[in-house]
Design a protein around this motif. Structure first.
Motif, PDB file in Angstrom:
ATOM      1  N   ASP A  95       0.834  -1.204   0.000  1.00  0.00           N
ATOM      2  CA  ASP A  95       0.000   0.000   0.000  1.00  0.00           C
ATOM      3  C   ASP A  95       0.871   1.258   0.000  1.00  0.00           C
ATOM      4  OD1 ASP A  95      -2.665  -1.108   0.062  1.00  0.00           O
ATOM      5  OD2 ASP A  95      -2.205  -1.804   2.088  1.00  0.00           O
ATOM      6  N   ASP A  96       0.216   2.381  -0.277  1.00  0.00           N
ATOM      7  CA  ASP A  96       0.860   3.698  -0.235  1.00  0.00           C
ATOM      8  C   ASP A  96       2.143   3.720  -1.056  1.00  0.00           C
ATOM      9  OD1 ASP A  96      -1.172   4.515   1.515  1.00  0.00           O
ATOM     10  OD2 ASP A  96      -0.024   3.807   3.250  1.00  0.00           O
ATOM     11  N   LEU A  97       2.041   3.201  -2.270  1.00  0.00           N
ATOM     12  CA  LEU A  97       3.192   3.162  -3.167  1.00  0.00           C
ATOM     13  C   LEU A  97       3.527   4.584  -3.616  1.00  0.00           C
ATOM     14  CD1 LEU A  97       4.847   0.751  -4.338  1.00  0.00           C
ATOM     15  CD2 LEU A  97       3.478   0.995  -6.427  1.00  0.00           C
ATOM     16  N   GLU A  98       4.783   4.965  -3.469  1.00  0.00           N
ATOM     17  CA  GLU A  98       5.191   6.314  -3.830  1.00  0.00           C
ATOM     18  C   GLU A  98       5.404   6.427  -5.333  1.00  0.00           C
ATOM     19  OE1 GLU A  98       8.597   7.472  -1.633  1.00  0.00           O
ATOM     20  OE2 GLU A  98       7.583   7.419   0.318  1.00  0.00           O
ATOM     21  N   GLY A  99       5.028   7.585  -5.889  1.00  0.00           N
ATOM     22  CA  GLY A  99       5.195   7.809  -7.311  1.00  0.00           C
ATOM     23  C   GLY A  99       4.432   9.044  -7.754  1.00  0.00           C
ATOM     24  N   ARG A 121      -4.151   5.944  -9.070  1.00  0.00           N
ATOM     25  CA  ARG A 121      -5.131   6.962  -9.464  1.00  0.00           C
ATOM     26  C   ARG A 121      -4.443   8.314  -9.504  1.00  0.00           C
ATOM     27  NH1 ARG A 121      -7.755  10.912  -7.252  1.00  0.00           N
ATOM     28  NH2 ARG A 121      -7.068  10.344  -5.153  1.00  0.00           N
ATOM     29  N   LYS A 122      -4.654   9.006 -10.583  1.00  0.00           N
ATOM     30  CA  LYS A 122      -4.140  10.370 -10.727  1.00  0.00           C
ATOM     31  C   LYS A 122      -5.299  11.241 -11.169  1.00  0.00           C
ATOM     32  CE  LYS A 122      -0.390  13.073 -12.757  1.00  0.00           C
ATOM     33  NZ  LYS A 122       0.826  13.034 -13.630  1.00  0.00           N
ATOM     34  N   GLY A 123      -5.790  12.028 -10.241  1.00  0.00           N
ATOM     35  CA  GLY A 123      -6.973  12.835 -10.538  1.00  0.00           C
ATOM     36  C   GLY A 123      -8.166  11.937 -10.769  1.00  0.00           C
ATOM     37  N   SER A 124      -8.810  12.128 -11.896  1.00  0.00           N
ATOM     38  CA  SER A 124     -10.003  11.335 -12.228  1.00  0.00           C
ATOM     39  C   SER A 124      -9.681  10.155 -13.138  1.00  0.00           C
ATOM     40  CB  SER A 124     -11.044  12.239 -12.908  1.00  0.00           C
ATOM     41  OG  SER A 124     -10.506  12.804 -14.092  1.00  0.00           O
ATOM     42  N   THR A 125      -8.401   9.797 -13.226  1.00  0.00           N
ATOM     43  CA  THR A 125      -7.968   8.676 -14.071  1.00  0.00           C
ATOM     44  C   THR A 125      -7.394   7.565 -13.211  1.00  0.00           C
ATOM     45  OG1 THR A 125      -7.471  10.123 -15.953  1.00  0.00           O
ATOM     46  CG2 THR A 125      -6.453   7.943 -15.949  1.00  0.00           C
ATOM     47  N   THR A 126      -7.858   6.356 -13.440  1.00  0.00           N
ATOM     48  CA  THR A 126      -7.354   5.172 -12.745  1.00  0.00           C
ATOM     49  C   THR A 126      -6.689   4.255 -13.764  1.00  0.00           C
ATOM     50  OG1 THR A 126      -9.200   5.316 -11.204  1.00  0.00           O
ATOM     51  CG2 THR A 126      -7.932   3.267 -11.210  1.00  0.00           C
ATOM     52  N   VAL A 127      -5.513   3.771 -13.427  1.00  0.00           N
ATOM     53  CA  VAL A 127      -4.718   2.980 -14.372  1.00  0.00           C
ATOM     54  C   VAL A 127      -4.243   1.694 -13.703  1.00  0.00           C
ATOM     55  CG1 VAL A 127      -2.678   2.937 -15.875  1.00  0.00           C
ATOM     56  CG2 VAL A 127      -3.941   5.085 -15.533  1.00  0.00           C
ATOM     57  N   SER A 128      -4.326   0.619 -14.443  1.00  0.00           N
ATOM     58  CA  SER A 128      -3.782  -0.673 -14.019  1.00  0.00           C
ATOM     59  C   SER A 128      -2.625  -1.042 -14.941  1.00  0.00           C
ATOM     60  CB  SER A 128      -4.860  -1.760 -14.075  1.00  0.00           C
ATOM     61  OG  SER A 128      -4.288  -3.048 -13.961  1.00  0.00           O
ATOM     62  N   ALA A 174       9.296 -12.645  -8.661  1.00  0.00           N
ATOM     63  CA  ALA A 174       8.412 -11.550  -8.253  1.00  0.00           C
ATOM     64  C   ALA A 174       9.126 -10.201  -8.176  1.00  0.00           C
ATOM     65  CB  ALA A 174       7.755 -11.888  -6.914  1.00  0.00           C
ATOM     66  N   PRO A 175      10.355 -10.123  -7.633  1.00  0.00           N
ATOM     67  CA  PRO A 175      11.024  -8.815  -7.589  1.00  0.00           C
ATOM     68  C   PRO A 175      11.247  -8.213  -8.972  1.00  0.00           C
ATOM     69  CG  PRO A 175      12.081 -10.343  -6.073  1.00  0.00           C
ATOM     70  CD  PRO A 175      11.125 -11.146  -6.892  1.00  0.00           C
ATOM     71  N   ASP A 176      11.545  -9.051  -9.961  1.00  0.00           N
ATOM     72  CA  ASP A 176      11.717  -8.545 -11.332  1.00  0.00           C
ATOM     73  C   ASP A 176      10.400  -8.003 -11.877  1.00  0.00           C
ATOM     74  OD1 ASP A 176      14.308  -9.391 -11.085  1.00  0.00           O
ATOM     75  OD2 ASP A 176      14.064 -11.180 -12.336  1.00  0.00           O
ATOM     76  N   ALA A 177       9.317  -8.721 -11.610  1.00  0.00           N
ATOM     77  CA  ALA A 177       8.011  -8.280 -12.080  1.00  0.00           C
ATOM     78  C   ALA A 177       7.598  -6.981 -11.407  1.00  0.00           C
ATOM     79  CB  ALA A 177       6.963  -9.360 -11.820  1.00  0.00           C
ATOM     80  N   GLU A 178       7.883  -6.849 -10.126  1.00  0.00           N
ATOM     81  CA  GLU A 178       7.527  -5.630  -9.395  1.00  0.00           C
ATOM     82  C   GLU A 178       8.284  -4.421  -9.935  1.00  0.00           C
ATOM     83  OE1 GLU A 178       6.465  -7.605  -5.034  1.00  0.00           O
ATOM     84  OE2 GLU A 178       8.453  -6.767  -5.422  1.00  0.00           O
ATOM     85  N   ARG A 179       9.577  -4.591 -10.167  1.00  0.00           N
ATOM     86  CA  ARG A 179      10.371  -3.470 -10.702  1.00  0.00           C
ATOM     87  C   ARG A 179       9.866  -3.051 -12.077  1.00  0.00           C
ATOM     88  NH1 ARG A 179      14.694  -6.249  -8.159  1.00  0.00           N
ATOM     89  NH2 ARG A 179      15.054  -7.439 -10.072  1.00  0.00           N
ATOM     90  N   ALA A 180       9.559  -4.030 -12.917  1.00  0.00           N
ATOM     91  CA  ALA A 180       9.096  -3.722 -14.265  1.00  0.00           C
ATOM     92  C   ALA A 180       7.749  -3.002 -14.239  1.00  0.00           C
ATOM     93  CB  ALA A 180       8.996  -5.001 -15.088  1.00  0.00           C
ATOM     94  N   ALA A 181       6.817  -3.495 -13.442  1.00  0.00           N
ATOM     95  CA  ALA A 181       5.496  -2.871 -13.363  1.00  0.00           C
ATOM     96  C   ALA A 181       5.590  -1.447 -12.826  1.00  0.00           C
ATOM     97  CB  ALA A 181       4.576  -3.713 -12.482  1.00  0.00           C
ATOM     98  N   LYS A 182       6.418  -1.241 -11.816  1.00  0.00           N
ATOM     99  CA  LYS A 182       6.551   0.095 -11.227  1.00  0.00           C
ATOM    100  C   LYS A 182       7.236   1.051 -12.207  1.00  0.00           C
ATOM    101  CE  LYS A 182       7.555   2.302  -6.817  1.00  0.00           C
ATOM    102  NZ  LYS A 182       8.312   3.482  -7.233  1.00  0.00           N
ATOM    103  N   THR A 183       8.226   0.561 -12.946  1.00  0.00           N
ATOM    104  CA  THR A 183       8.905   1.405 -13.931  1.00  0.00           C
ATOM    105  C   THR A 183       7.935   1.901 -14.993  1.00  0.00           C
ATOM    106  OG1 THR A 183      11.033   0.302 -13.592  1.00  0.00           O
ATOM    107  CG2 THR A 183      10.724   1.457 -15.678  1.00  0.00           C
ATOM    108  N   ALA A 184       7.146   0.980 -15.527  1.00  0.00           N
ATOM    109  CA  ALA A 184       6.178   1.356 -16.561  1.00  0.00           C
ATOM    110  C   ALA A 184       5.097   2.267 -15.993  1.00  0.00           C
ATOM    111  CB  ALA A 184       5.551   0.106 -17.170  1.00  0.00           C
ATOM    112  N   ALA A 185       4.640   1.985 -14.766  1.00  0.00           N
ATOM    113  CA  ALA A 185       3.583   2.789 -14.160  1.00  0.00           C
ATOM    114  C   ALA A 185       4.054   4.218 -13.897  1.00  0.00           C
ATOM    115  CB  ALA A 185       3.118   2.135 -12.860  1.00  0.00           C
ATOM    116  N   GLU A 186       5.266   4.375 -13.391  1.00  0.00           N
ATOM    117  CA  GLU A 186       5.798   5.703 -13.094  1.00  0.00           C
ATOM    118  C   GLU A 186       5.914   6.536 -14.379  1.00  0.00           C
ATOM    119  OE1 GLU A 186       8.533   4.852  -9.128  1.00  0.00           O
ATOM    120  OE2 GLU A 186       9.409   4.677 -11.146  1.00  0.00           O
ATOM    121  N   GLU A 187       6.409   5.906 -15.432  1.00  0.00           N
ATOM    122  CA  GLU A 187       6.565   6.649 -16.684  1.00  0.00           C
ATOM    123  C   GLU A 187       5.216   7.002 -17.284  1.00  0.00           C
ATOM    124  OE1 GLU A 187       9.756   6.355 -20.218  1.00  0.00           O
ATOM    125  OE2 GLU A 187       8.465   4.586 -20.046  1.00  0.00           O
TER     126      GLU A 187
END
Length: 235
Positions: free
Chosen positions: A166-170, A191-198, A217-230
């Motif tokens: 929870d409370d993932l920073e980004g 969620r950013k404003g009125s937009t929710t993204v998976s 799992a650590p590789d998958a987590e890093r990849a998902a977070k990298t794409a989500a942040e960008e």
């Protein structure tokens, strides 16, 4: 008179009877035919097992070294799929956009990437992004709708995950990460404003055993977070 010679006429002592040894069979030499047969059978078994193992590993080697993915789809990169850079897609081994969809009227969009054959290695990798933007005219209603969508993700994908962060920073208003769901190895929901993204990332590493292994799992987590942040930074 001639003296009596010993043993001529005088009393003679009876000789002790000779003991007759019981008949004993001559021991036969042990045959080595059984040992030789056993050794031959063992050698044949080893050759058969070795041959089967060799054929199996040759077959698996062809699978392990075969390039993953598909030929380039030629799918045009539309918004918002273009928010993930080509460099990031190369790092994630998902340079092949096989599906891109966007509907401004409903505020929904989907982007699906897979590995490009001959370009992204030998292991399968999947990147999927789903976007939901509220189209309500009232900003308050739009925000409430987005928050409801975010909570829906938490109650579905979050409940099915083996671990939730929870409370993932980004660059978003709120986010969480779900690791080890049946659908994806790792998912970042923000969620950013009125937009929710998976943003979901998954994949399998080929092995010489019967089944491939899900990527760590650590590789998958890093990849998902990298794409989500960008992706979030570009919204």
């Amino acid at each position: 008179m001639q003296p009596q010679q010993p043993g001529q006429w005088g009393p003679q002592h009876p000789q002790a009877p000779q003991q007759v040894q019981p008949w004993q069979p001559v021991p036969k030499k042990k045959s080595r035919a059984g040992c030789i047969t056993f050794l031959i059978l063992g050698l044949v078994a080893l050759l058969v097992v070795g041959g089967i193992a060799g054929v199996y590993f040759y077959w698996r080697h062809g699978i392990v070294t075969e390039p993953a993915g598909e030929e380039p789809s030629g799918q045009p990169v539309i918004a918002p799929c273009d928010l993930v850079s080509a460099e990031t897609l190369r790092k994630l081994h998902t340079t092949n956009l096989i599906h891109g969809y966007s509907d401004e009227e409903t505020g929904s969009a989907t982007c699906t990437w897979r590995a490009t054959k001959g370009q992204d290695g030998t292991n399968e990798r999947y990147l999927d992004i789903t976007v939901s933007t509220s189209v309500a005219e009232d900003p308050a209603d739009a925000l409430a709708e987005a928050e409801e969508t975010f909570e829906h993700y938490r109650q579905t994908d979050g409940k099915r995950a083996s671990r939730v962060t929870d409370d993932l920073e980004g660059p978003w208003d709120e986010a969480f990460m779900a690791t080890g769901t049946e659908v994806k190895a790792a998912m970042v929901i923000f969620r950013k404003g009125s937009t929710t993204v998976s943003v979901g990332y998954d994949g399998y590493d080929k092995t010489y055993w019967f089944e491939d292994q899900r990527l760590p799992a650590p590789d998958a987590e890093r990849a998902a977070k990298t794409a989500a942040e960008e992706f979030a930074a570009g919204l």
